[in-house]
Design an enzyme around this catalytic site. Sequence first.
Site, PDB file in Angstrom:
ATOM      1  N   GLY A  61     -17.753  -5.981  -9.752  1.00 41.26           N
ATOM      2  CA  GLY A  61     -17.358  -6.331  -8.393  1.00 41.26           C
ATOM      3  C   GLY A  61     -17.434  -5.138  -7.459  1.00 41.26           C
ATOM      4  N   GLY A  62     -16.726  -5.252  -6.324  1.00 47.33           N
ATOM      5  CA  GLY A  62     -16.810  -4.240  -5.289  1.00 47.33           C
ATOM      6  C   GLY A  62     -16.350  -2.869  -5.729  1.00 47.33           C
ATOM      7  N   LYS A  96     -13.819  -3.743   4.014  1.00 43.17           N
ATOM      8  CA  LYS A  96     -14.706  -2.606   3.780  1.00 43.17           C
ATOM      9  C   LYS A  96     -16.159  -2.906   4.137  1.00 43.17           C
ATOM     10  CE  LYS A  96     -11.832  -0.488   0.193  1.00 43.17           C
ATOM     11  NZ  LYS A  96     -11.773   0.047  -1.184  1.00 43.17           N
ATOM     12  N   TYR A 152      -3.132   0.477 -11.295  1.00 48.17           N
ATOM     13  CA  TYR A 152      -2.038   1.426 -11.518  1.00 48.17           C
ATOM     14  C   TYR A 152      -0.642   0.831 -11.333  1.00 48.17           C
ATOM     15  CZ  TYR A 152      -1.712   1.794  -6.410  1.00 48.17           C
ATOM     16  OH  TYR A 152      -1.565   1.522  -5.080  1.00 48.17           O
ATOM     17  N   SER A 162       0.823  -1.199   0.000  1.00 48.00           N
ATOM     18  CA  SER A 162       0.000   0.000   0.000  1.00 48.00           C
ATOM     19  C   SER A 162       0.867   1.263   0.000  1.00 48.00           C
ATOM     20  CB  SER A 162      -0.914   0.008   1.222  1.00 48.00           C
ATOM     21  OG  SER A 162      -1.596   1.242   1.315  1.00 48.00           O
ATOM     22  N   ARG A 181     -18.671 -10.831 -16.977  1.00 45.64           N
ATOM     23  CA  ARG A 181     -18.493 -12.158 -17.571  1.00 45.64           C
ATOM     24  C   ARG A 181     -19.732 -13.028 -17.387  1.00 45.64           C
ATOM     25  NH1 ARG A 181     -13.346 -12.882 -19.161  1.00 45.64           N
ATOM     26  NH2 ARG A 181     -11.710 -11.664 -18.115  1.00 45.64           N
TER      27      ARG A 181
END
Length: 261
Positions: free
Chosen positions: A117-118, A55, A205, A4, A140
């Site tokens: 997704g999330g 989360k 990224y 991170s 998908r």
Amino acid sequence: MDHSLSPVLHHAAYRALGLQGWTYERIDCDAAMLPGLVDDSPGHRIGYSVTMPGKLAALAYATTVSDRARIVGSANTLVRRADGWFADCTDVDGVTGALAAFGDLPDSPSAVVLGVGGTARPVLAGLAQSGSTRVVLASRRDNAGPAVACGRELGLEVTTLLLDDPRLPEEIAQSDVLINTIPEPGIRDLVHLVPGARRLFDVLYDPWPTAAGAVADAAGIPVVGGDVMLLNQAFGQVELFTGLPAPRQEMAAALAGALGR
């Protein structure tokens, strides 16, 4: 998470704001451990940045929740308040900042989002906040239900397609921005869709360029990467934690240095 870059961003912010003694530490914690960890927080701890899979647990744990975190269904930020813990989703700020980075999006940009997704739900919230009214979700499998419900609660007109639907390339060509939320290596099988886009926002990224980003660069398509989303979501977190305006230039410089760009 060990990789991170959030500590780089937050420490740069605290230095620039003159907040001596402020620290930002990595803590390994899964979703099941999160409630106990927060319960045992030392008195000086102001808040937490939360990554997946925590989360959902952060949202469930919080005493109060922002409207956008409730709609998105996840929280990446917990902040201590007098009445308990407040949950927010500054990932939405990350998306709005990334979209603004193009500099030439129309007032009501249309979008095709790859993946449901999330990450897709904060993307939808960011699109709605940026003025979008129509979004195509491509997946998908026929599993877009939660993302569709989120988008519609945000006031978006949401259409769903499978990734192999022959209509998808035309939808991409007609949309103002193509947004990829599918992790690598999954997106590698879909890069043939990228050259038809007007703009690409890839939430990935690192490493850069991503598979989709490299194809867009080669085709001369404007690209914004997930580093811009990371930076902008950190602005929101810093402001929630400190109550002060985020020192954006200093944080951006720290991230660029960490990424070697």
